[in-house]
Design an enzyme around this catalytic site. Structure first.
Site, PDB file in Angstrom:
ATOM      1  N   ASP A 249       0.753  -1.477   0.061  1.00  0.00           N
ATOM      2  CA  ASP A 249       0.040  -0.165   0.141  1.00  0.00           C
ATOM      3  C   ASP A 249       0.911   1.409  -0.081  1.00  0.00           C
ATOM      4  O   ASP A 249       1.723   1.338   0.912  1.00  0.00           O
ATOM      5  CB  ASP A 249      -0.810   0.197   1.340  1.00  0.00           C
ATOM      6  CG  ASP A 249      -1.749  -0.930   1.431  1.00  0.00           C
ATOM      7  OD1 ASP A 249      -1.740  -2.174   0.442  1.00  0.00           O
ATOM      8  OD2 ASP A 249      -2.586  -1.238   2.260  1.00  0.00           O
TER       9      ASP A 249
ATOM     10  N   TYR B  15       1.523  -0.522   9.941  1.00  0.00           N
ATOM     11  CA  TYR B  15       0.596  -0.745   9.328  1.00  0.00           C
ATOM     12  C   TYR B  15       0.063   0.770   8.288  1.00  0.00           C
ATOM     13  O   TYR B  15       0.541   1.698   8.547  1.00  0.00           O
ATOM     14  CB  TYR B  15      -0.791  -1.545   9.439  1.00  0.00           C
ATOM     15  CG  TYR B  15      -0.695  -3.025   9.314  1.00  0.00           C
ATOM     16  CD1 TYR B  15       0.639  -3.517   9.191  1.00  0.00           C
ATOM     17  CD2 TYR B  15      -1.703  -3.803   9.397  1.00  0.00           C
ATOM     18  CE1 TYR B  15       0.819  -4.850   9.382  1.00  0.00           C
ATOM     19  CE2 TYR B  15      -1.297  -5.251   9.448  1.00  0.00           C
ATOM     20  CZ  TYR B  15      -0.243  -5.645   9.199  1.00  0.00           C
ATOM     21  OH  TYR B  15      -0.027  -7.034   9.513  1.00  0.00           O
TER      22      TYR B  15
END
Length: 473
Positions: free
Chosen positions: A41, A100
């Site tokens: 991502d 994350y």
């Protein structure tokens, strides 16, 4: 910097040193790809101190998903990226199994990174929404968790996107309710440190909603005045017709209200990209007012372990940054205009007839604008190095992208309905193809790994007009 963090950063540098002699023919030229290990991502795209800063999920040590760092790269033109030291390393108790995804904002000359701290144990998973700050874009100082898991949600609660609207900060978080359904949860703050739970949007707020999966990752909100565009990446959606055939999806819903009111209804969920390799998009408004989007050009599906780049110690890339425009009905995408500066003097323009190959189209970095002139046959087909095929059937009004499955070697397709094919804008960078149809109203993105570059062939169709540039970095 603690001794542990210094040791971890040194390990990253040693791993990168192993890749200095990388001669992989599939290395991308003007996309950000994994320096080593695995990239996924994009995070925290922002302009700060005279440079674009792009952060990304990165496991520098393995070509698999593990304890993620926030990789960090800078650019002056959105296409040539300089790798920096990792911004975040998973060393604290609240992030020990990964820093994350998240986002970044600039406020009062300071850069704020918001991310999810992931913790796994024998008892299960814990999740924390965390903050790190920087005054120079080089050193990042962790502030720890600022949002904890609220009641009613599982530990699949992550990917904070922070935006400024009116006089408040809003944090959107991708979530899974205890019911097992996906949702987006919003928080508000006036200082970026203290956050209060605000609103929730779930399937009940989306018109004509089908079951939209068990988790909505990577939410984002774009304010277009009379319309709000809410983007997210649902996991667990089932295919419907020609749509939603990847393992995970990325798309958007639209509201006709210029305020963020999660009590209102949104229109139906639409795919952002119809290809194989597009996930977790993130948008950012540039200093000149353009809104751009960048996504992970990958997918954590069964083909991931069969990418040939793994033999050279890396896997995956990010898409080219794309300019977004809202035409009142659709979200349009096009390559950032900075790409024009990469066009070399090697240009070919002319008519292409059925059975002809575009001259000099064996290069690995190409930009093409193709406009069908005489459709001739019922089908119009362009083939790229006998590996990727773009086909439009004017009888069925169906557009198809076909490639070879990396695991089985069999053909696989992604498709959509298309009323008319007027123009194809295609960007090729060694092992990626990004297709923008009819001025970006529809896009297809895929990776491919040709054994030989045989050129671009008009396989079916009467004729077309072609402009082609060889791109250089």
């Amino acid at each position: 910097m603690t001794d542990r963090e210094q040791s971890m950063r040194q390990a990253v540098q040693e791993e990168l040193a192993k890749r200095d002699d990388d001669k992989d023919p599939h290395r991308l030229t003007f996309h950000l790809d994994a320096p080593s290990g695995l990239i996924n991502d994009p995070n925290g795209l922002v302009f700060f101190k005279g440079n674009y800063h792009l952060f990304f999920q990165w496991n520098p040590f393995e070509t698999s998903h593990g304890a993620k760092f926030w990789g960090h790269a800078t650019s002056t033109n959105l296409l040539t990226w300089k790798l920096q030291s990792p911004a975040l390393a998973p060393i604290e108790w609240y992030e020990k199994n990964g820093c994350y995804s998240g986002s970044a904002v600039v406020w009062n000359e300071r850069l704020y990174l918001f991310y999810t701290g992931n913790v796994k144990s024998s008892e299960g998973r814990e999740t924390y929404q965390c903050l790190a700050i920087s005054d120079d874009g080089v050193s990042f100082h962790k502030q720890g968790p600022v949002v904890y898991l609220p009641k009613g949600y599982t530990a699949h609660f992550r990917d904070p996107k922070v935006i400024r609207q009116d006089d408040a900060w809003i944090m959107l978080i991708g979530a899974q309710a205890e019911s097992g359904r996906g949702a987006v949860v919003s928080y508000k703050s006036d200082n970026l440190y203290d956050w209060s739970l605000d609103r929730v949007i779930d399937e009940t707020k989306i018109d004509g909603a089908v079951e939209m999966g068990y988790m909505w990752e990577c939410p984002d909100l774009i304010d277009y005045g009379e319309y709000n565009i809410l983007m997210m990446s649902p996991q667990g959606m089932e295919p419907i017709g020609l749509s939603f055939h990847n393992l995970f999806q990325s798309g958007y819903v639209v509201s006709s209200n210029n305020q963020v009111d999660f009590g209102q209804s949104f229109g139906p969920f639409r795919e952002l990209d119809h290809g194989f390799d597009f996930y977790a998009p993130q948008s950012y408004e540039l200093p000149d007012g353009r809104r751009i989007l960048i996504a992970w050009m990958g997918m954590s599906d069964e083909t991931e372990a069969f990418h040939p780049t793994i033999d050279n110690g890396w896997v995956h890339s990010l898409t080219i940054p794309r300019e977004l425009r809202w035409d009142g009905h659709n979200l349009l995408q096009s390559p950032v205009r900075e790409l024009r500066e990469m066009r070399s003097s090697r240009k070919w323009e002319g008519s292409l007839l059925k059975g002809m190959t575009i001259p000099n189209s064996q290069s690995g970095t190409l930009e093409l604008v193709v406009e069908p002139v005489d459709e001739g046959d019922d089908c119009f087909t362009l083939s790229f190095h006998d590996e990727v095929f773009l086909n439009y059937n004017k009888q069925t009004k169906r557009f198809t992208l076909k490639r070879r499955h990396l695991k089985t070697g069999m053909d696989e397709v992604r498709q959509c309905q298309l009323h008319e094919l007027m123009k194809l804008h295609v960007i090729i960078d060694q092992s990626s193809v990004e297709v923008f149809i009819n001025d970006g109203s529809t896009t297809f993105t895929t990776r491919f790994f040709p054994d030989e570059r045989t050129g671009i062939l008009l396989q079916d169709g009467g004729s077309c007009h072609v402009q082609m540039w060889v791109l250089h970095n």
